[in-house]
Design an enzyme around this catalytic site. Structure first.
Site, PDB file in Angstrom:
ATOM      1  CE1 TYR A   6      15.427  42.461  29.148  1.00 37.85           C
ATOM      2  CE2 TYR A   6      15.740  42.572  31.523  1.00 37.85           C
ATOM      3  CZ  TYR A   6      16.231  42.719  30.243  1.00 37.85           C
ATOM      4  OH  TYR A   6      17.527  43.127  30.054  1.00 37.85           O
ATOM      5  CG  ASP A  45      17.158  45.940  32.371  1.00 35.03           C
ATOM      6  OD1 ASP A  45      17.416  45.522  33.517  1.00 35.03           O
ATOM      7  OD2 ASP A  45      18.034  46.221  31.548  1.00 35.03           O
ATOM      8  CD  GLU A  56      16.846  45.859  27.917  1.00 36.97           C
ATOM      9  OE1 GLU A  56      17.009  46.651  28.862  1.00 36.97           O
ATOM     10  OE2 GLU A  56      17.737  45.112  27.484  1.00 36.97           O
ATOM     11  CB  SER A 104      16.717  41.816  24.003  1.00 33.99           C
ATOM     12  OG  SER A 104      16.985  42.537  25.173  1.00 33.99           O
ATOM     13  CB  THR A 105      16.296  42.171  18.177  1.00 40.06           C
ATOM     14  OG1 THR A 105      17.726  42.155  18.227  1.00 40.06           O
ATOM     15  CG2 THR A 105      15.768  43.577  18.037  1.00 40.06           C
ATOM     16  CG  HIS A 137      22.690  48.876  25.646  1.00 32.36           C
ATOM     17  ND1 HIS A 137      22.695  48.246  26.872  1.00 32.36           N
ATOM     18  CD2 HIS A 137      22.580  50.203  25.915  1.00 32.36           C
ATOM     19  CE1 HIS A 137      22.580  49.150  27.831  1.00 32.36           C
ATOM     20  NE2 HIS A 137      22.504  50.343  27.289  1.00 32.36           N
ATOM     21  CG  ASN A 147      24.315  43.680  22.473  1.00 31.97           C
ATOM     22  OD1 ASN A 147      25.053  43.751  23.438  1.00 31.97           O
ATOM     23  ND2 ASN A 147      23.086  44.171  22.495  1.00 31.97           N
ATOM     24  NE  ARG A 202      26.495  40.532  25.464  1.00 32.68           N
ATOM     25  CZ  ARG A 202      25.760  41.333  26.230  1.00 32.68           C
ATOM     26  NH1 ARG A 202      24.786  42.041  25.704  1.00 32.68           N
ATOM     27  NH2 ARG A 202      25.984  41.427  27.527  1.00 32.68           N
ATOM     28  CG  HIS A 213      26.817  45.611  26.161  1.00 29.84           C
ATOM     29  ND1 HIS A 213      26.942  46.288  27.357  1.00 29.84           N
ATOM     30  CD2 HIS A 213      25.499  45.540  25.902  1.00 29.84           C
ATOM     31  CE1 HIS A 213      25.742  46.605  27.809  1.00 29.84           C
ATOM     32  NE2 HIS A 213      24.842  46.171  26.949  1.00 29.84           N
TER      33      HIS A 213
END
Lengths: 508, 48
Positions: A97, A99, A104, A106-107, A160, A162, A247, A249
């Site tokens: 998406y 961001d 971005e 995100s796996t 990032h 996580n 989580r 982060h």
């Protein structure tokens, strides 16, 4: 407990227009991935960056005013907020998406380093392929995408990492155990940077440092992510059952091109979390962590001594060796992946102290420095030459025809954990032992019946009766595989949910 | 490189890189093609 994932904001630029509109370009890049028209599915109701892990809720973030200003300026645009975000959930369980004007990726959640690195590389391929499609529309190779963290003008964007951790670990214990580790983790995980900069205040040539993000760390702990960035982010957004999980982060990390650096960054952090959970870390406090992060980053010889609160002085390598030795003592023999990590961690620290050339193709900051020094020798230029910042940038270009790292990899000079088949598999489906695999499977099989999605939930269209799959506590790999089997065999989401819910009722 | 076989070695990796100097006919040529002004023109909005 073992579950991790990486979110990467990519840099984006066009060379055929003087003033690129990053809002439009990031949106169009994400949409270029789609074969059909965009349909809003992501449900933001589960996201609240104002909750703080220290046990309170902040009334506002430092970025809120800037975000409001951008929203005011963007209000005239002929598309909505949701159109601008263009949030996609992919058949491999990943999220792609726009961001904050950066594409971005995100796996999906991963349980093994092999899966995680494959999905991180899959993200590079997805971004590059979307850029190729967009460039065909633009009529030339005008769009470039970078997996890095700075624009060399004081603007940073994140990568990032996580980790799912039990909420039973008190947050102060997490902070105490992690801060010295994170101050020194950059000797392994830094992506390397030419020059020095500060938040929105320009760039100065003439130096090489280990990390892209160190210049932007301004405080030890904090919930903010765009200004006053913390070494340890305190955002409390578990995307899971809040009573049981946190989580973690982390926003201090660089975006890595080297697969080895990605594996060690995530793997060693996971080992340290295991040590914290066991209560195995003796007290150790850095006197000024924010100062130390920058000092360590700006010393490629890694000789800088970090002052501890007990008066001792240690180097970043000694700090890492401290953690590595405790991990070896406590965790050796736990499993094969941990043993591999313990061996590689120790060997990497040894190589950094003895002969870092052995780490070319394995650690980004070493590899980039080696490339740049070779180029400087060939071209007879010095560290003050602005060409070097451009080489730094192009190291991170995700186009295999242009990127310097990818050129090195094509020559066989980069260490690989993945295979091309493994990356292709990660493009097609999520890990079969995490809820990311379930999410991806639902997108593959029942896309038309999905009404909305969050990380921990899928809401299906249909009858009056609620039809949602709650994955807030779906972390046992055996349960995940059972859930995958049920959704794989069912003719509809309703059929799958009936079987799954019945199974859950029997268990309780 | 791992000293002994590990589960990470399934499927062909990890593989040891050849760490000689960069291939001067390809990688250095690629580096010379980089526009020296590329970073100067590169501007992004602050992200997270």
């Amino acid at each position: 407990m073992r579950l991790f994932g990486i979110e990467t904001e990519y840099g984006i630029t066009r060379d055929d227009v003087p003033d690129m509109d990053p809002v439009v370009e990031s949106m169009e890049l994400v949409r270029a991935h789609l074969a059909a028209s965009f349909e809003r599915r992501w449900d933001y109701a589960g996201e609240d960056p104002h909750e703080d892990a220290r046990g309170f809720r902040v009334s506002g973030l430092q970025q809120d005013r800037e975000e409001d200003e951008f929203a005011r300026r963007d209000a005239h645009r002929p598309f909505s907020f949701h159109d601008m975000k263009s949030d996609l959930v992919l058949p491999n369980g990943a999220r792609f998406y726009n961001d904050h004007t950066h594409p971005e990726y995100s796996t999906p959640e991963c349980r093994t380093l092999r899966d995680l690195v494959a999905h991180d590389r899959a993200g590079e391929r997805i971004v590059h392929r979307a850029a190729q499609r967009r460039n065909r529309l633009l009529g030339g190779a005008h769009l470039r995408l970078y997996k890095n963290n700075t624009d060399f003008h004081g603007h940073s964007y994140g990568c990032h990492d996580n980790y799912l951790v039990p909420r039973s670990i008190p947050f102060p214990a997490l902070a105490a155990g992690l801060l010295p580790f994170l101050v020194s983790r950059q000797v392994i995980a830094g992506a390397g940077k030419v020059g020095i900069e500060a938040q929105e205040s320009g760039w100065v040539a003439g130096a090489y440092q280990l990390s892209q993000r160190a210049d932007f760390m301004e405080t030890e702990l904090g919930v903010d992510t765009m200004h006053n960035r913390p070494i340890l982010n305190t955002r409390d957004e578990p995307h899971a059952d809040r009573r049981k999980y946190r989580r973690l982060h982390l926003i201090i990390g660089d975006a890595n091109m080297c697969e080895y650096a990605t594996a060690l960054k995530i793997g060693t952090t996971r080992l340290v979390l295991d040590l914290i959970e066991r209560g195995a870390l003796p007290p150790l406090e850095v006197e000024q962590p924010v100062v130390a992060v920058k000092q360590v980053s700006r010393d490629p010889e890694i000789k800088t001594m970090i002052r501890l609160k007990d008066g001792r002085k240690v180097s970043a390598l000694e700090l890492q060796a401290h953690y590595c030795e405790i991990a070896r003592r406590e965790l050796a023999g736990s499993d094969e992946e941990s043993d591999w990590l313990l061996s590689e961690w120790a060997e990497t620290l040894h190589a950094l102290s003895e002969d870092r050339s052995r780490l070319v193709g394995k650690l980004d900051w070493v590899t980039k420095l080696w490339l740049i020094e070779t180029f400087m020798g060939e071209e007879r230029i010095g560290w003050d030459d602005p060409w070097l910042a451009s080489l730094d940038l192009e190291y991170h270009n995700v186009n295999p025809e242009q990127g310097l790292y990818l050129g090195l990899e094509a020559e066989g000079k980069a260490w690989r954990l993945t295979t091309e088949d493994g990356i292709e598999e990660a493009l097609r489906s999520g890990p079969q032992d995490t809820r990311g695999g379930v999410r991806g499977l639902c997108v593959q099989r029942f896309s038309e019946q999905i009404q909305s999605m969050q990380w921990e939930q899928i809401q299906f269209r249909g009858s009056i009766r609620s039809q949602h799959l709650n994955m807030g506590d779906l972390f046992d790999p055996k349960e995940v595989r059972r859930c995958v089997d049920i959704f794989q065999q069912a003719r509809s989401p309703a059929d799958a949910l009936a079987v799954w819910d019945h199974r859950k009722e029997i268990q309780t | 490189m791992p000293k002994s076989p590990s589960p990470l070695e399934e499927g062909g990796g990890p593989r040891r890189p050849e760490t000689g100097s960069p291939d001067k006919d390809s990688l250095l040529k690629r580096m010379r093609r980089v526009d020296p002004k590329q970073a100067e023109r590169y501007r992004q909005r602050t992200g997270e």
